[in-house]
Each structure stands twice: as structure tokens, then as C-alpha cells.
Design a protein around this motif. Structure first.
Motif, PDB file in Angstrom:
ATOM      1  N   TRP A 194       0.840  -1.211   0.000  1.00 17.51           N
ATOM      2  CA  TRP A 194       0.000   0.000   0.000  1.00 17.51           C
ATOM      3  C   TRP A 194       0.876   1.263   0.000  1.00 17.51           C
ATOM      4  N   ILE A 195       0.396   2.276  -0.742  1.00 13.62           N
ATOM      5  CA  ILE A 195       1.002   3.603  -0.692  1.00 13.62           C
ATOM      6  C   ILE A 195      -0.066   4.607  -0.278  1.00 13.62           C
ATOM      7  N   GLY A 196       0.329   5.817   0.033  1.00 12.76           N
ATOM      8  CA  GLY A 196      -0.606   6.796   0.596  1.00 12.76           C
ATOM      9  C   GLY A 196      -1.441   7.523  -0.434  1.00 12.76           C
ATOM     10  N   LEU A 197      -2.096   6.791  -1.340  1.00  8.62           N
ATOM     11  CA  LEU A 197      -2.875   7.394  -2.429  1.00  8.62           C
ATOM     12  C   LEU A 197      -4.247   6.737  -2.498  1.00  8.62           C
ATOM     13  N   ASN A 198      -5.325   7.575  -2.642  1.00  6.78           N
ATOM     14  CA  ASN A 198      -6.686   7.025  -2.730  1.00  6.78           C
ATOM     15  C   ASN A 198      -7.609   8.016  -3.433  1.00  6.78           C
ATOM     16  N   ASP A 199      -8.759   7.481  -3.898  1.00 10.18           N
ATOM     17  CA  ASP A 199      -9.822   8.348  -4.433  1.00 10.18           C
ATOM     18  C   ASP A 199     -11.128   8.029  -3.724  1.00 10.18           C
ATOM     19  N   ILE A 200     -11.027   7.841  -2.407  1.00 14.05           N
ATOM     20  CA  ILE A 200     -12.188   7.468  -1.596  1.00 14.05           C
ATOM     21  C   ILE A 200     -13.255   8.550  -1.631  1.00 14.05           C
ATOM     22  N   ASP A 201     -12.865   9.812  -1.554  1.00 18.36           N
ATOM     23  CA  ASP A 201     -13.842  10.907  -1.474  1.00 18.36           C
ATOM     24  C   ASP A 201     -14.560  11.127  -2.801  1.00 18.36           C
ATOM     25  N   VAL A 202     -13.794  11.246  -3.886  1.00 17.86           N
ATOM     26  CA  VAL A 202     -14.366  11.493  -5.215  1.00 17.86           C
ATOM     27  C   VAL A 202     -13.727  10.521  -6.194  1.00 17.86           C
ATOM     28  N   GLU A 203     -14.552   9.754  -6.899  1.00 20.42           N
ATOM     29  CA  GLU A 203     -14.056   8.765  -7.844  1.00 20.42           C
ATOM     30  C   GLU A 203     -13.162   9.412  -8.900  1.00 20.42           C
ATOM     31  N   ASN A 204     -11.981   8.792  -9.111  1.00 22.79           N
ATOM     32  CA  ASN A 204     -10.984   9.239 -10.111  1.00 22.79           C
ATOM     33  C   ASN A 204     -10.295  10.550  -9.748  1.00 22.79           C
ATOM     34  N   MET A 205     -10.545  11.062  -8.552  1.00 19.63           N
ATOM     35  CA  MET A 205      -9.796  12.222  -8.084  1.00 19.63           C
ATOM     36  C   MET A 205      -8.846  11.738  -6.995  1.00 19.63           C
ATOM     37  N   TRP A 206      -7.658  11.336  -7.424  1.00 18.22           N
ATOM     38  CA  TRP A 206      -6.699  10.703  -6.524  1.00 18.22           C
ATOM     39  C   TRP A 206      -5.936  11.751  -5.712  1.00 18.22           C
ATOM     40  N   LYS A 207      -5.861  11.492  -4.408  1.00 17.30           N
ATOM     41  CA  LYS A 207      -5.184  12.404  -3.496  1.00 17.30           C
ATOM     42  C   LYS A 207      -4.241  11.620  -2.589  1.00 17.30           C
ATOM     43  N   TRP A 208      -3.179  12.306  -2.166  1.00 18.46           N
ATOM     44  CA  TRP A 208      -2.237  11.732  -1.212  1.00 18.46           C
ATOM     45  C   TRP A 208      -2.765  11.917   0.203  1.00 18.46           C
ATOM     46  N   VAL A 209      -2.162  11.228   1.136  1.00 13.38           N
ATOM     47  CA  VAL A 209      -2.633  11.288   2.525  1.00 13.38           C
ATOM     48  C   VAL A 209      -2.440  12.670   3.146  1.00 13.38           C
ATOM     49  N   ASP A 210      -1.597  13.520   2.561  1.00  8.92           N
ATOM     50  CA  ASP A 210      -1.455  14.882   3.099  1.00  8.92           C
ATOM     51  C   ASP A 210      -2.461  15.841   2.480  1.00  8.92           C
ATOM     52  N   GLY A 211      -3.389  15.333   1.652  1.00  6.44           N
ATOM     53  CA  GLY A 211      -4.429  16.160   1.056  1.00  6.44           C
ATOM     54  C   GLY A 211      -4.079  16.739  -0.301  1.00  6.44           C
ATOM     55  N   SER A 212      -2.843  16.582  -0.749  1.00  6.57           N
ATOM     56  CA  SER A 212      -2.432  17.134  -2.038  1.00  6.57           C
ATOM     57  C   SER A 212      -2.958  16.270  -3.188  1.00  6.57           C
ATOM     58  N   THR A 213      -3.262  16.924  -4.326  1.00  7.01           N
ATOM     59  CA  THR A 213      -3.783  16.227  -5.500  1.00  7.01           C
ATOM     60  C   THR A 213      -2.649  15.573  -6.272  1.00  7.01           C
ATOM     61  N   LEU A 214      -2.908  14.410  -6.826  1.00  8.69           N
ATOM     62  CA  LEU A 214      -1.903  13.686  -7.599  1.00  8.69           C
ATOM     63  C   LEU A 214      -1.536  14.474  -8.863  1.00  8.69           C
TER      64      LEU A 214
END
Length: 259
Positions: A194-214
Motif C-alpha cells: 500500500w502507498i498513501g494514495l486514494n480516491d475514496i472521497d471522489v471517484e478518479n480524483m486521486w489524493k495523497w494522505v497529506d491532502g495534495s492532489t496527484l
């Protein structure tokens, strides 16, 4: 008879004298007439010359007045320029003093900066050696002034993040190709982590765990797929992939060290 002749002779003499006097008067009159004409001509010339001189005098008077006005303006301008020159001289002197002070300050700062750079480099060297020494004891790997930890346990993405935060870190944020290569070659090899990247909040809008956009990504071919609510990212040998957040994998924690 004798008396008569004597009277006639005297009359003739007198007549001759009168004739001569008349001639002299005529000559004198002619001379006076010539002199009068010359004087009239002279007077005419003098009158013309006087008029010319009066005209010239008028022109000179006008020119003099204009020159006096111009002289007054130039004097005023000169006085203003002298005042301005005095101000500029004072300002120049102040700037020279200021420049000398700044030059001395710059030289001192440059010298002090060299000392501080040497001290910083030495402290960084000592810090890096200390961090490297400490990291090896607890399983952390030191790289580029940061510490990385590959978990031995298999956890979900959320549990992985809790695992990292409990150790004063967070799931890794991969900023560049160099760090991605480090993760593959030095940390995970063929292991999926696992790495600190997800799009849990908005589909296909990937963000890092510090809140910054990919912005810079290293997705594997045909990834991310977005299937089966695959909202969390992991990295493997071919690049990143999205997986369901509840799946169990190892993770990589990253502890950022302030330089």
C-alpha cells in the motif's frame, strides 16, 4: 573843366570799386549758396543717420530688455540647479555611506554564510549518519533524508495508515521517479504494498494522505481500473494499481525528516 574831370575820375574809381565789391559779393553769395546746399545735404544725411541711430537704439533697447529677462531666467535656473546639485551631492554622499555599510555587511554575511554552510554540511553529515544508525536498529531504511519502513504484517489500507501513524509516520507519498525506483528496488521488490494514495472521497480524483492532489503518477498499464470499488493504490514491480481498500497487503511508511 579841371574840376569836372577830377570828379568824373573819382566817380569812375568809385564805380570800379563798387563793381569789384559787387563781384566779390556775388562770389561770396555763390560760395554761401554752395555752402548752404552742402549744409542742407549734410543736414539731410545727419537727419537720416539720426533716424537710423534712433531705430538702432530702439532695437538695442528691446534686445537689452530681452537679454535682461533671459538673464533673470537663467539666474533663477542656475540657482535652482545649484540647489538641486547640492541636494544630489548630499544624497550621493549618503548613498556612498550606505553603500559602504552595505558592502561591509555583505562581506560579513558572505564570510558568515561560508561558515554556516560548513557547519550545516557538517551537521547534516552527522545527522544523516545518526539517522542511518538509528534507523537500522528499528527496521527503518534511510534514504534522501527520509526514513522508510516496510511492514511485515498484511493489513487493509486504513489499518496500514494507522500502523504508520502510530510510528510517527504515514503511508508513503511518492513524488518522483527516483523515489518510485527506490520503493521497487530497495523496499518492496515484487511485493505488493500500500502507498498513501486514494480516491475514496471522489471517484478518479486521486489524493495523497497529506491532502495534495496527484500530479505525477506511475500507474501500470491499464491502471487504474476502478473496478470493485478499487479506491486505494498500491505499488508493484510494473507500477501502481488500484485495489479495494479492504484487501490485505503490506505497506510502506514514510517518516519525513526536516533538513
Amino acid at each position: 573843366m579841371f574840376t569836372l574831370c577830377h570828379a568824373q575820375e573819382r566817380q569812375l574809381t568809385n564805380n570800379t570799386n563798387l563793381t569789384e565789391e559787387r563781384i566779390q559779393l556775388q562770389i561770396s553769395n555763390t560760395n554761401l549758396t554752395i555752402e548752404r546746399d552742402q549744409l542742407q545735404t549734410r543736414n539731410t544725411n545727419l537727419t537720416r543717420e539720426r533716424d537710423q541711430l534712433q531705430t538702432r537704439n530702439t532695437d538695442l533697447t528691446r534686445e537689452r530688455d530681452q537679454l535682461q529677462l533671459r538673464n533673470t531666467d537663467l539666474t533663477r535656473e542656475r540657482d535652482q540647479l545649484q540647489i538641486r546639485n547640492t541636494d544630489l551631492t548630499r544624497e550621493r554622499d549618503q548613498l556612498q555611506i550606505r553603500n559602504t555599510g552595505l558592502t561591509n555587511e555583505r562581506d560579513w554575511l558572505s564570510s558568515n554564510n561560508l561558515v554556516l554552510i560548513k557547519q550545516r554540511d557538517q551537521l547534516n553529515k552527522e545527522k544523516n549518519e545518526l539517522l542511518k544508525s538509528l534507523s537500522e536498529k528499528d527496521g527503518w531504511t534511510y534514504y534522501k533524508s527520509n526514513l522508510y519502513l516496510l511492514s511485515s504484517e498484511m493489513m487493509s489500507w486504513t489499518e496500514s495508515r494507522r500502523y504508520c501513524t502510530e510510528r510517527g509516520a504515514d503511508l508513503i507519498i511518492i513524488n518522483n521517479r527516483e523515489e518510485q525506483n527506490f520503493v521497487i528496488w530497495k523496499m518492496s521488490a515484487d511485493v505488493r504494498v500500500w502507498i498513501g494514495l486514494n480516491d475514496i472521497d471522489v471517484e478518479n480524483m486521486w489524493k495523497w494522505v497529506d491532502g495534495s492532489t496527484l500530479t505525477t503518477s506511475f500507474w501500470a498499464s491499464n491502471e487504474p481500473t476502478g473496478q470493485r470499488r478499487e479506491n486505494c493504490a498500491l505499488t508493484l514491480g510494473l507500477g501502481w494499481a488500484d485495489y479495494p481498500c479492504n484487501d490485505y497487503f503490506q505497506c510502506i511508511c514514510e517518516k519525513r525528516i526536516l533538513n
